[in-house]
Write a protein that holds these residues in place. Sequence first.
Motif, PDB file in Angstrom:
ATOM      1  N   SER A   8      -0.444   4.763  -1.030  1.00 22.70           N
ATOM      2  CA  SER A   8      -1.402   5.487  -0.185  1.00 22.70           C
ATOM      3  C   SER A   8      -0.748   6.271   0.943  1.00 22.70           C
ATOM      4  CB  SER A   8      -2.407   4.498   0.422  1.00 22.70           C
ATOM      5  OG  SER A   8      -1.772   3.672   1.402  1.00 22.70           O
ATOM      6  N   ASP A  25       0.819  -1.220   0.000  1.00 19.83           N
ATOM      7  CA  ASP A  25       0.000   0.000   0.000  1.00 19.83           C
ATOM      8  C   ASP A  25       0.850   1.266   0.000  1.00 19.83           C
ATOM      9  OD1 ASP A  25       0.989  -0.432   2.528  1.00 19.83           O
ATOM     10  OD2 ASP A  25      -0.864   0.064   3.586  1.00 19.83           O
ATOM     11  N   THR A  52      -4.640   2.281   4.845  1.00 15.42           N
ATOM     12  CA  THR A  52      -5.217   0.957   4.580  1.00 15.42           C
ATOM     13  C   THR A  52      -5.124   0.057   5.803  1.00 15.42           C
ATOM     14  OG1 THR A  52      -4.541   1.154   2.267  1.00 15.42           O
ATOM     15  CG2 THR A  52      -5.195  -1.025   3.037  1.00 15.42           C
ATOM     16  N   LYS A  64      -5.900  -0.881  12.737  1.00 14.47           N
ATOM     17  CA  LYS A  64      -6.750  -0.845  11.545  1.00 14.47           C
ATOM     18  C   LYS A  64      -8.163  -0.437  11.927  1.00 14.47           C
ATOM     19  CE  LYS A  64      -7.883  -3.520   7.416  1.00 14.47           C
ATOM     20  NZ  LYS A  64      -7.688  -4.802   6.708  1.00 14.47           N
TER      21      LYS A  64
END
Length: 362
Positions: free
Chosen positions: A306, A303, A322, A340
Amino acid sequence: MRSKSVASVAAVALATVVALTGCVSAEPPAAAHASAPSQTAKPTPTVASAPSVRVPTTCDALVPRDAANAAAATPVLPSTPRRSPLPVAYADDRVGALSCEWKADVAADWPDTSIVGITVIPDVTKAAFDEVRNGSISSLVRPGKYGADSYTLCEFGGYGTACSFSELANGYAVVGSIFRVGKQEDSTVSAANDALFDRVHAVAASLAPPAARWEPASASIRGASTCDDLATIRQITAVFPGTDPNEYRSEGGEDAYSTLSTAQAVGSYYCVLAGSDGTWSLQLAVLPGGASYVHTAEQSRADLASVQSIAGVGDSASYFPTTGTLDIVAGNGWVQLESKGAPLDKIKAMAATVLTNLGYAG
């Protein structure tokens, strides 16, 4: 670390198969050349800005390509393994270990390709060495031929055949492993493991002492050896209120990312906690003196596109939405938080607490 299956042998007892950091060559420093006297001022000595390999040999000297091919029973190439972008996964590098790996298919990973791995680590204690040996299934461990502090281990199963050897030699710990895909003759793989051990031991036993371990020129953040060193339960629930967190994973035993307690030697640690209601989780990690590894680790992330730069946290910080991962460079060290689904403001608030606990003054 316990060995329970072919999978766990390769992931734990044969840690070099899946946790090596690539084939890194470390040449001994060149001798200084004398020069004519000069009236100019002597330059200030250059201080290394990052850890370096402290083992005075190379991967090719330990295991030439033909020997690696013979160990794997197939042609292999030097490879750089995929590693977790977690601070403690770089503890072996931080202590100056030499890590080498060869794969039949460099694009594949265990258990889909045959692998040969060697790690040579300075300054490993006998206690750390014995902890790993005693944590292996005793019926699989065979005494080695190089004294009480040497042994081999093999396990055969559905994924393939895995064998390893370990020893303390001449101020270093040496850990080697072979993994061959598919059904193999047990005695053949065991013999190949012994032959590889003989070759590597001959080099390791004649090595010069390791150089001094690199430390930052200026003060670094403190290390950690428990989750409380990073953040106490009270501090965590102040940011993540509702239910008391349970710690369910941390550095050590089967959950260790480092080899032979290198993390403990450099104050690196991680722990994972979760709310008892299952609504949130939090991972905290630190590697003092590990700032130079942050960029390398981040470049391996799927990722990466990002990533966001976050101001006002440590010396610099990067956020990956993410996974809710916040990488922080602070006081020459690497601190990481991951939660997360949690909002960034909560992660930043938790980061401020962790940095204070680690002695970061800004």
